[in-house]
Write a protein that holds these residues in place. Structure first.
Motif, PDB file in Angstrom:
ATOM      1  N   GLY A   1     -46.581   3.788  90.850  1.00  0.00           N
ATOM      2  CA  GLY A   1     -46.109   3.165  92.045  1.00  0.00           C
ATOM      3  C   GLY A   1     -44.785   3.076  92.573  1.00  0.00           C
ATOM      4  N   GLY A   2     -43.934   3.669  91.543  1.00  0.00           N
ATOM      5  CA  GLY A   2     -42.516   3.688  91.810  1.00  0.00           C
ATOM      6  C   GLY A   2     -42.089   4.796  92.601  1.00  0.00           C
ATOM      7  N   ARG A   3     -41.028   4.842  93.081  1.00  0.00           N
ATOM      8  CA  ARG A   3     -40.427   6.009  94.087  1.00  0.00           C
ATOM      9  C   ARG A   3     -39.278   6.260  93.748  1.00  0.00           C
ATOM     10  NH1 ARG A   3     -37.182   4.767  98.495  1.00  0.00           N
ATOM     11  NH2 ARG A   3     -36.318   2.964  98.546  1.00  0.00           N
ATOM     12  N   THR A   4     -38.667   7.591  94.143  1.00  0.00           N
ATOM     13  CA  THR A   4     -37.581   8.091  93.867  1.00  0.00           C
ATOM     14  C   THR A   4     -36.657   8.333  95.100  1.00  0.00           C
ATOM     15  OG1 THR A   4     -38.345  10.406  94.131  1.00  0.00           O
ATOM     16  CG2 THR A   4     -38.472   9.380  91.828  1.00  0.00           C
ATOM     17  N   ALA A   5     -35.394   8.435  94.838  1.00  0.00           N
ATOM     18  CA  ALA A   5     -34.582   8.739  96.054  1.00  0.00           C
ATOM     19  C   ALA A   5     -33.214   9.565  95.403  1.00  0.00           C
ATOM     20  CB  ALA A   5     -34.062   7.410  96.734  1.00  0.00           C
ATOM     21  N   GLY A   6     -32.527  10.151  96.481  1.00  0.00           N
ATOM     22  CA  GLY A   6     -31.226  10.848  95.995  1.00  0.00           C
ATOM     23  C   GLY A   6     -30.221   9.898  95.774  1.00  0.00           C
ATOM     24  N   VAL A   7     -29.103  10.490  95.506  1.00  0.00           N
ATOM     25  CA  VAL A   7     -27.667   9.905  95.536  1.00  0.00           C
ATOM     26  C   VAL A   7     -27.259   9.074  96.825  1.00  0.00           C
ATOM     27  CG1 VAL A   7     -25.390  10.020  94.734  1.00  0.00           C
ATOM     28  CG2 VAL A   7     -27.057  11.524  93.522  1.00  0.00           C
ATOM     29  N   ASP A   8     -27.652   9.807  98.010  1.00  0.00           N
ATOM     30  CA  ASP A   8     -27.166   9.469  99.368  1.00  0.00           C
ATOM     31  C   ASP A   8     -27.839   8.098  99.437  1.00  0.00           C
ATOM     32  OD1 ASP A   8     -29.518  10.645  99.188  1.00  0.00           O
ATOM     33  OD2 ASP A   8     -29.412  11.320 101.345  1.00  0.00           O
ATOM     34  N   ALA A   9     -28.928   7.635  99.024  1.00  0.00           N
ATOM     35  CA  ALA A   9     -29.531   6.445  99.232  1.00  0.00           C
ATOM     36  C   ALA A   9     -29.141   5.264  98.168  1.00  0.00           C
ATOM     37  CB  ALA A   9     -30.985   6.617  99.221  1.00  0.00           C
ATOM     38  N   ALA A  10     -28.286   5.613  97.161  1.00  0.00           N
ATOM     39  CA  ALA A  10     -28.084   4.875  96.129  1.00  0.00           C
ATOM     40  C   ALA A  10     -27.357   3.657  96.292  1.00  0.00           C
ATOM     41  CB  ALA A  10     -27.301   5.699  94.875  1.00  0.00           C
ATOM     42  N   GLU A  11     -26.304   3.581  97.169  1.00  0.00           N
ATOM     43  CA  GLU A  11     -25.473   2.437  97.356  1.00  0.00           C
ATOM     44  C   GLU A  11     -26.192   1.242  98.234  1.00  0.00           C
ATOM     45  OE1 GLU A  11     -21.541   2.597  98.295  1.00  0.00           O
ATOM     46  OE2 GLU A  11     -21.313   4.593  97.470  1.00  0.00           O
ATOM     47  N   ALA A  12     -27.100   1.884  99.123  1.00  0.00           N
ATOM     48  CA  ALA A  12     -27.849   0.895 100.167  1.00  0.00           C
ATOM     49  C   ALA A  12     -28.924   0.127  99.140  1.00  0.00           C
ATOM     50  CB  ALA A  12     -28.620   1.819 101.222  1.00  0.00           C
ATOM     51  N   SER A  13     -29.676   1.047  97.990  1.00  0.00           N
ATOM     52  CA  SER A  13     -30.682   0.592  97.485  1.00  0.00           C
ATOM     53  C   SER A  13     -30.187  -0.322  96.435  1.00  0.00           C
ATOM     54  CB  SER A  13     -31.347   1.657  96.453  1.00  0.00           C
ATOM     55  OG  SER A  13     -31.654   2.495  97.511  1.00  0.00           O
TER      56      SER A  13
ATOM     57  N   GLU B   1     -18.232  11.475  91.198  1.00  0.00           N
ATOM     58  CA  GLU B   1     -19.330  11.404  92.229  1.00  0.00           C
ATOM     59  C   GLU B   1     -20.280  10.359  91.988  1.00  0.00           C
ATOM     60  OE1 GLU B   1     -20.722  14.909  89.655  1.00  0.00           O
ATOM     61  OE2 GLU B   1     -18.749  14.077  90.310  1.00  0.00           O
ATOM     62  N   VAL B   2     -20.184   9.960  90.936  1.00  0.00           N
ATOM     63  CA  VAL B   2     -21.032   8.748  90.137  1.00  0.00           C
ATOM     64  C   VAL B   2     -20.304   7.374  90.181  1.00  0.00           C
ATOM     65  CG1 VAL B   2     -22.307   7.928  88.325  1.00  0.00           C
ATOM     66  CG2 VAL B   2     -22.348  10.311  88.903  1.00  0.00           C
ATOM     67  N   ALA B   3     -18.898   7.347  90.001  1.00  0.00           N
ATOM     68  CA  ALA B   3     -18.139   6.124  90.194  1.00  0.00           C
ATOM     69  C   ALA B   3     -18.458   5.378  90.872  1.00  0.00           C
ATOM     70  CB  ALA B   3     -16.736   6.531  89.842  1.00  0.00           C
ATOM     71  N   PRO B   4     -18.701   5.622  92.212  1.00  0.00           N
ATOM     72  CA  PRO B   4     -18.833   4.811  93.426  1.00  0.00           C
ATOM     73  C   PRO B   4     -19.999   3.730  93.185  1.00  0.00           C
ATOM     74  CG  PRO B   4     -18.411   6.736  94.377  1.00  0.00           C
ATOM     75  CD  PRO B   4     -18.476   7.017  93.076  1.00  0.00           C
ATOM     76  N   LEU B   5     -21.086   4.222  92.458  1.00  0.00           N
ATOM     77  CA  LEU B   5     -22.407   3.386  91.772  1.00  0.00           C
ATOM     78  C   LEU B   5     -21.840   2.286  91.152  1.00  0.00           C
ATOM     79  CD1 LEU B   5     -24.991   6.304  91.419  1.00  0.00           C
ATOM     80  CD2 LEU B   5     -24.216   5.154  93.391  1.00  0.00           C
ATOM     81  N   ALA B   6     -20.974   2.301  90.206  1.00  0.00           N
ATOM     82  CA  ALA B   6     -20.806   1.513  89.276  1.00  0.00           C
ATOM     83  C   ALA B   6     -19.827   0.401  90.164  1.00  0.00           C
ATOM     84  CB  ALA B   6     -19.480   1.891  88.381  1.00  0.00           C
ATOM     85  N   ALA B   7     -19.158   0.749  91.260  1.00  0.00           N
ATOM     86  CA  ALA B   7     -18.610  -0.383  92.174  1.00  0.00           C
ATOM     87  C   ALA B   7     -19.540  -0.768  92.874  1.00  0.00           C
ATOM     88  CB  ALA B   7     -17.474   0.369  93.019  1.00  0.00           C
TER      89      ALA B   7
ATOM     90  N   ALA C   1     -16.297   3.129  84.261  1.00  0.00           N
ATOM     91  CA  ALA C   1     -17.357   2.619  83.723  1.00  0.00           C
ATOM     92  C   ALA C   1     -18.379   1.881  84.067  1.00  0.00           C
ATOM     93  CB  ALA C   1     -16.996   2.605  82.073  1.00  0.00           C
ATOM     94  N   MET C   2     -19.730   1.712  83.653  1.00  0.00           N
ATOM     95  CA  MET C   2     -20.599   0.833  84.299  1.00  0.00           C
ATOM     96  C   MET C   2     -20.214  -0.526  83.562  1.00  0.00           C
ATOM     97  SD  MET C   2     -22.562   1.786  86.722  1.00  0.00           S
ATOM     98  CE  MET C   2     -23.991   0.591  86.631  1.00  0.00           C
ATOM     99  N   ARG C   3     -20.332  -1.665  84.291  1.00  0.00           N
ATOM    100  CA  ARG C   3     -20.423  -3.216  83.773  1.00  0.00           C
ATOM    101  C   ARG C   3     -21.428  -3.650  83.692  1.00  0.00           C
ATOM    102  NH1 ARG C   3     -15.375  -5.091  82.498  1.00  0.00           N
ATOM    103  NH2 ARG C   3     -13.529  -4.088  83.328  1.00  0.00           N
ATOM    104  N   ALA C   4     -22.066  -3.931  82.365  1.00  0.00           N
ATOM    105  CA  ALA C   4     -23.371  -4.544  82.256  1.00  0.00           C
ATOM    106  C   ALA C   4     -23.246  -5.901  81.929  1.00  0.00           C
ATOM    107  CB  ALA C   4     -24.231  -3.449  80.979  1.00  0.00           C
ATOM    108  N   ASP C   5     -24.422  -6.651  82.448  1.00  0.00           N
ATOM    109  CA  ASP C   5     -24.559  -7.866  81.928  1.00  0.00           C
ATOM    110  C   ASP C   5     -25.489  -7.927  80.603  1.00  0.00           C
ATOM    111  OD1 ASP C   5     -23.785  -9.458  84.374  1.00  0.00           O
ATOM    112  OD2 ASP C   5     -25.242  -8.016  85.273  1.00  0.00           O
ATOM    113  N   LEU C   6     -26.139  -6.989  80.474  1.00  0.00           N
ATOM    114  CA  LEU C   6     -27.040  -6.876  79.188  1.00  0.00           C
ATOM    115  C   LEU C   6     -27.089  -5.532  78.683  1.00  0.00           C
ATOM    116  CD1 LEU C   6     -29.146  -7.806  77.223  1.00  0.00           C
ATOM    117  CD2 LEU C   6     -30.883  -7.478  78.968  1.00  0.00           C
ATOM    118  N   THR C   7     -26.721  -5.005  77.546  1.00  0.00           N
ATOM    119  CA  THR C   7     -26.896  -3.734  76.866  1.00  0.00           C
ATOM    120  C   THR C   7     -28.009  -3.850  75.995  1.00  0.00           C
ATOM    121  OG1 THR C   7     -24.654  -2.982  77.367  1.00  0.00           O
ATOM    122  CG2 THR C   7     -25.967  -1.790  75.798  1.00  0.00           C
ATOM    123  N   VAL C   8     -29.018  -2.731  76.184  1.00  0.00           N
ATOM    124  CA  VAL C   8     -30.205  -2.781  75.330  1.00  0.00           C
ATOM    125  C   VAL C   8     -30.071  -1.611  74.435  1.00  0.00           C
ATOM    126  CG1 VAL C   8     -32.685  -2.789  75.156  1.00  0.00           C
ATOM    127  CG2 VAL C   8     -31.716  -4.037  76.862  1.00  0.00           C
ATOM    128  N   THR C   9     -29.715  -1.824  73.284  1.00  0.00           N
ATOM    129  CA  THR C   9     -29.250  -0.702  72.339  1.00  0.00           C
ATOM    130  C   THR C   9     -30.488  -0.355  71.227  1.00  0.00           C
ATOM    131  OG1 THR C   9     -27.514   0.525  71.250  1.00  0.00           O
ATOM    132  CG2 THR C   9     -28.179  -1.959  70.609  1.00  0.00           C
TER     133      THR C   9
END
Length: 478
Positions: free
Chosen positions: A99-111, A134-140, A169-177
């Motif tokens: 039941g999950g859905r997918t979207a493109g990069v253009d919808a990333a920041e709003a999501s 092109e990915v760095a804005p997602l971290a922000a 780089a991404m800043r995480a609250d939790l890293t699952v390794t």
């Protein structure tokens, strides 16, 4: 003891395990652990909004399968496909069936802005350098959103083998390794991006001889602490010599002696111009003003804290045949050839600025590449090195073998004189018979733990850290 392994070693262990498992079983193990960690962080899965940032690597597949598990529990899961044509096929199908859905990069920041949880599955353990432009804005966007961020195996954009961060780089609250810790999750600056690290066992068999990094824990330190036997006298416990302080910096001598008196040796000999200050504070100290050669027998020396320009005393100590710890001014005054030519163990304890001067690079370069810097120093000077800082590292002489990373400590330790206390404490452990690497590792552990207890969230002075060492010692033993 926690251990960390390189990407190459981890991948070899994964290949060996996958050859013995059904296809896809290893990824399912990782996804199950990741989904459980996300659920624990959310508290309530049903009705939560989850965004998966999906790259082309296997950790993108881990995130997709974990997202499918969370979607089946009632979460609204959206996968942002950064490279749709290279997304993990099986994981993508599983997410859609759940039941999950997918979207493109253009919808990333709003999501991301609407999300309760963002899962970083952008770059795997083989990634180098920072995030692509092109990915760095997602971290922000994730940082702005207030959503909890969970990194899959490591935060995207950090170097997993070195702990370096060369760009966004991404800043995480939790890293699952998965399977084992990786060096970059334990060393700053990357460690700062990882947040809390949760290790998920996926059944990897890793060779002990390939360990890159070690982090002692209470039980390890307890086994190394020197304990007097019934027949032990003060001389059998070890005598540490402290050659430190000057007319300008008498406090360095007092603080180094304070650390040494709490480090397990049976006696402390002090030589230098700050004898009156030392004896006034610590009357049990054996004080001499006749130099190291005439101070009496010692099992280890500490030289350099607050020494000013006393190169002669540094040279005299380096000429002895017992273990020597060189700190502070001693690092600047020591003849490199004399250090390299010693047959007894030598331990250097620089902070980043002193390490930069020894290596001929900038302080920023040392702080950005701590692991490489400590190994280079140990190789260049044929000495064990304790590199102080937000991540304290200990390398053996020559820079080969596992590097120790200290897991205790607090930013309140960034205070004048705390390094002098550490030097005295470490020297005392050397005199008590520990190897240079063990003495440095145990001292850093106790020093950091003492500072945590003493600070308790408030400013702390170096003398508070020294006075707290017995409490840290008891905590470890208990």
């Amino acid at each position: 003891m926690r251990t960390a392994y390189s990407v190459e070693t981890v991948r070899a262990a994964e290949r060996e395990l996958m050859a013995r498992l059904p296809d896809g079983a290893l990824m399912q193990r990782a996804a199950a652990g990741l989904a459980a960690a996300c659920a624990d962080l959310l508290g309530r899965v049903y009705g939560s909004r989850i965004v998966l940032l999906i790259g082309s690597g296997d950790n993108g597949g881990d995130a997709l399968y974990a997202g499918a598990r969370l979607a089946r529990r009632g979460a609204g899961v959206t996968a942002i496909l950064l490279t749709p044509e290279r997304a993990h096929t099986g994981g993508l199908a599983a997410l859609r069936r759940a039941g999950g859905r997918t979207a493109g990069v253009d919808a990333a920041e709003a999501s991301i802005e609407r999300a309760d949880l963002v899962v970083d599955g952008i770059v795997g353990i083989g990634g180098k350098g920072g995030l692509r432009p092109e990915v760095a804005p997602l971290a922000a966007a994730a940082a702005r959103s207030g959503a909890a961020v969970v990194a899959v195996d490591l935060p995207s954009g950090v170097d997993v083998d070195t702990g370096e961060v060369r760009g966004e780089a991404m800043r995480a609250d939790l890293t699952v390794t998965f399977g084992t810790h990786k060096p970059g999750l334990l060393i700053d600056p990357a460690r700062e991006y990882a947040g809390v690290v949760r290790l998920v066992d996926i059944g990897l068999a890793l060779p002990s001889e390939a360990v890159e990094l070690e982090a002692l824990q209470h039980a390890d330190v307890a086994r190394l602490l020197p304990l007097p036997a019934a027949e032990t006298d003060k001389y059998r416990r070890g005598v540490v010599g402290i050659a430190a302080g000057s007319a300008r910096y008498p406090g360095a001598a007092v603080l180094a002696v304070a650390g040494a008196l709490r480090g397990g040796a049976g006696a402390v000999r002090y030589v230098g111009p700050a004898g009156d200050a030392v004896i006034a504070r610590f009357p049990e100290t054996l004080v001499s003003d006749r130099g190291p050669k005439k101070a009496g027998r010692v099992q280890a020396w500490v030289v350099g804290p607050g020494a000013g320009d006393d190169a002669a005393t540094v040279a005299e100590v380096l000429a002895t045949d017992v273990p020597v710890l060189i700190d502070a001014d001693g690092l600047r005054l020591a003849d490199p050839e004399a250090v390299r030519g010693r047959t007894a163990p030598t331990l250097m304890t620089p902070h980043a600025g002193e390490a930069a001067a020894l290596l001929g690079v900038s302080r920023e370069e040392v702080e950005g590449a701590r692991l490489a810097s400590v190994r280079e120093l140990a190789a260049r000077y044929a000495a064990a090195v304790l590199l102080k800082g937000s991540t304290t590292l200990v390398a053996g002489a020559g820079g080969t073998g596992p590097v120790r990373v200290n897991p205790t400590g607090t930013s309140w330790l960034a205070t004048a004189g705390s390094g002098d206390v550490l030097s005295g404490l470490t020297g005392s452990l050397l005199a008590a018979g520990l190897t240079a690497v063990d003495a440095a590792s145990v001292a850093a552990y106790l020093h950091g733990l003492s500072a945590r207890f003493a600070a308790d969230g408030a400013p702390v002075g170096a003398h508070d850290v020294a006075e707290g060492i017995p409490g840290a010692w008891r905590d470890v033993r208990g």
